[in-house]
Design an enzyme around this catalytic site. Structure first.
Site, short mmCIF file in Angstrom:
data_model
loop_
_atom_site.label_atom_id
_atom_site.label_comp_id
_atom_site.label_asym_id
_atom_site.label_seq_id
_atom_site.Cartn_x
_atom_site.Cartn_y
_atom_site.Cartn_z
N CYS A 179 -7.52 -6.23 2.74
CA CYS A 179 -7.61 -7.18 3.96
C CYS A 179 -9.12 -7.95 3.61
O CYS A 179 -8.93 -8.65 2.24
CB CYS A 179 -7.62 -6.17 5.06
SG CYS A 179 -6.82 -7.92 6.25
N HIS A 229 -2.23 -2.95 4.73
CA HIS A 229 -3.22 -1.86 4.92
C HIS A 229 -2.51 -0.50 4.39
O HIS A 229 -1.70 -0.01 5.64
CB HIS A 229 -3.41 -1.77 6.40
CG HIS A 229 -4.63 -3.15 6.44
ND1 HIS A 229 -5.92 -3.06 6.92
CD2 HIS A 229 -3.91 -4.56 6.71
CE1 HIS A 229 -6.59 -4.09 7.04
NE2 HIS A 229 -5.26 -4.74 6.57
N GLU A 272 -4.38 2.39 4.34
CA GLU A 272 -4.68 3.40 5.06
C GLU A 272 -3.95 3.68 7.03
O GLU A 272 -4.21 4.70 7.76
CB GLU A 272 -6.01 3.06 5.49
CG GLU A 272 -7.07 2.34 6.69
CD GLU A 272 -6.09 1.00 6.00
OE1 GLU A 272 -5.54 0.74 4.97
OE2 GLU A 272 -6.98 -0.42 7.20
#
Lengths: 79, 226
Positions: free
Chosen positions: B85, B202, B204
């Site tokens: 990002c 994302h 994560e």
């Protein structure tokens, strides 16, 4: 010595903000509006009396940080 | 495996990615942007967020920070670098990855779960994913509209440097499955040496099926077994 740097998106790069502003102005009845592009304006004051040297410093600032040369172009004006 | 997560003022996904890495047995260190030395790292992560409040252009100021000089050196000597990002935006601003991330086409900040197709898995970040499989990750950004010049786009396509593209649930890659106007639905790109990955989604945020899903895990486990 004071300069203004005007940064705009290159012609081929889509400018969605500019497009929305353009459409809004047109919808407000400004029929003569043909095209509008939005950009950034930066004023810079330099401690430098030689204009040629000063312009080179501003150029360097533009190339190293202020402008993303892939998508943007810039103009430098003495003010 | 040693990892480092770079932290800027305004980073807000740094601890999520650190947790994901630590849970997967990475030995992780957080590195402040003013530091001038990198700990010994096999992987450097530049996390998401709004470094320096997105002033000037997203990622532009962070790209000139102290620690980025070291990250650039490490990246050029082959260390794995993952930018997620805002991290992707920073990698673009450093020139480590080519192209630009423009304002989303619809001018809106887009925060939602999207589908991605694994276009290329022959790289150290994606080898645990099956080619052409569809995964679901979260995106949350305002400037994710990837743009590059024609010859670079061809280079990306010809050299298998596009690992992910936005798609719909069936895997169709088209305008309606494109959340931000990105060129050819590109969601992430690699450099020519394939040791630097920048991606808008994302991974994560998708490492625990209790709170989301676990589609992001393979990205980190791919790196572990590099």
């Amino acid at each position: 010595m004071k300069f203004a740097v005007i940064i705009t998106l290159k012609k081929d790069v889509l400018d969605p903000q500019g497009k929305v502003v353009e459409q809004t102005l047109q919808s407000m009845g400004i029929n003569s509006l043909k095209n509008l592009r939005q950009g950034k304006y930066i004023e810079i004051d330099l401690i430098e009396s030689d204009e040629k040297i000063a312009r080179n410093i501003i150029e360097e600032m533009c190339k190293k940080l202020l402008v993303n040369l892939i998508i943007e172009e810039y103009k430098i004006r003495k003010i | 495996m040693n990892s480092s997560v770079i932290v800027f003022p305004g980073s807000n996904c740094d601890r999520d990615v650190a947790t994901a890495l630590t849970n997967l047995q990475f030995k992780n260190k957080m590195v402040w942007h003013k530091d001038s030395e990198l700990p010994k790292s096999d992987l450097i992560v530049i996390p998401g967020g709004f470094s320096y409040g997105d002033y000037l252009r997203s990622g532009a100021i962070a790209a000139k920070s102290n620690i980025l000089k070291e990250v650039i050196k490490a990246a050029k000597s082959g260390c794995l670098v993952l930018g997620i990002c805002n991290g992707f935006q920073i990698l673009i601003e450093t020139g480590l990855l080519q192209g630009a991330l423009l304002r989303n086409k619809n001018l809106k900040f887009v925060s939602k779960d999207i589908n991605l197709k694994i276009i290329n898995n022959e790289n150290k970040f994606c080898k645990n994913y099956k080619k052409n499989s569809i995964i679901n990750l979260n995106i949350a950004h305002n400037e994710g509209n990837y743009f590059t010049q024609k010859d670079h786009l061809k280079e990306l396509e010809d050299n298998n440097l596009i690992p992910f593209k936005y798609c719909d649930i069936e895997g169709s890659i088209n305008e309606s499955s494109n959340p931000n106007g990105s060129l050819n639905n590109i969601a992430g790109i690699l450099n020519n040496n394939k040791n630097i990955l920048g991606m808008m989604p994302h991974p994560e945020r998708m490492v625990n099926s209790l709170i989301s899903n676990s589609n992001g895990i393979e990205l980190f486990t791919s790196i572990l077994n590099k």
